[in-house]
Design an enzyme around this catalytic site. Sequence first.
Site, mmCIF file in Angstrom:
data_model
loop_
_atom_site.group_PDB
_atom_site.id
_atom_site.type_symbol
_atom_site.label_atom_id
_atom_site.label_comp_id
_atom_site.label_asym_id
_atom_site.label_seq_id
_atom_site.Cartn_x
_atom_site.Cartn_y
_atom_site.Cartn_z
ATOM 1 N N ASP A 9 45.621 50.626 30.600
ATOM 2 C CA ASP A 9 44.295 50.316 30.078
ATOM 3 C C ASP A 9 43.220 51.158 30.760
ATOM 4 O O ASP A 9 43.476 51.812 31.768
ATOM 5 C CB ASP A 9 43.986 48.822 30.227
ATOM 6 N N ASP A 48 39.693 50.714 32.548
ATOM 7 C CA ASP A 48 38.819 49.714 33.154
ATOM 8 C C ASP A 48 37.396 50.239 33.179
ATOM 9 O O ASP A 48 37.139 51.322 33.718
ATOM 10 C CB ASP A 48 39.281 49.408 34.582
ATOM 11 N N GLU A 72 35.344 43.663 20.593
ATOM 12 C CA GLU A 72 35.763 43.856 19.205
ATOM 13 C C GLU A 72 35.764 45.336 18.825
ATOM 14 O O GLU A 72 36.712 45.827 18.207
ATOM 15 C CB GLU A 72 34.840 43.076 18.273
ATOM 16 N N GLU A 83 39.145 47.396 17.754
ATOM 17 C CA GLU A 83 39.248 47.933 16.396
ATOM 18 C C GLU A 83 39.187 49.461 16.357
ATOM 19 O O GLU A 83 39.345 50.054 15.291
ATOM 20 C CB GLU A 83 38.141 47.345 15.518
ATOM 21 N N ASP A 129 39.503 47.240 29.279
ATOM 22 C CA ASP A 129 39.122 46.023 29.989
ATOM 23 C C ASP A 129 37.702 46.180 30.502
ATOM 24 O O ASP A 129 37.364 47.194 31.117
ATOM 25 C CB ASP A 129 40.064 45.753 31.166
#
Length: 114
Positions: free
Chosen positions: A46, A48, A67, A71, A79
């Site tokens: 991920d 950060d 969101e 998307e 994150d």
Amino acid sequence: MTSFAQLDIKSEELAIVKTILQQLVPDYTVWAFGSRVKGKAKKYSDLDLAIISEEPLDFLARDRLKEAFSESDLPWRVDLLDWATTSEDFREIIRKVYVVIQEKEKTVEKPTAL
């Protein structure tokens, strides 16, 4: 602080991240930290991001960011960390190695007429 050359994401991915941040939180400085800055990222690690502010990020802005990132066409998760609600100990860890992704927009005041 490190440079963009040490941020382990592709330039087109960085463009997506910066576009989302500029659209949704232009008034905040945003830092990347963690494995993608330290050179320890795996393919799907991920990203950060710390949203830097003295006041907590409101829930609506945070939800919109989550969101938008989920998307997006990014191949990994983003994150979000709210600097205002983060412990001083964790802030110190982040301050050791981070990359500035976005600087807070500066508003220029028009001079008043005399």
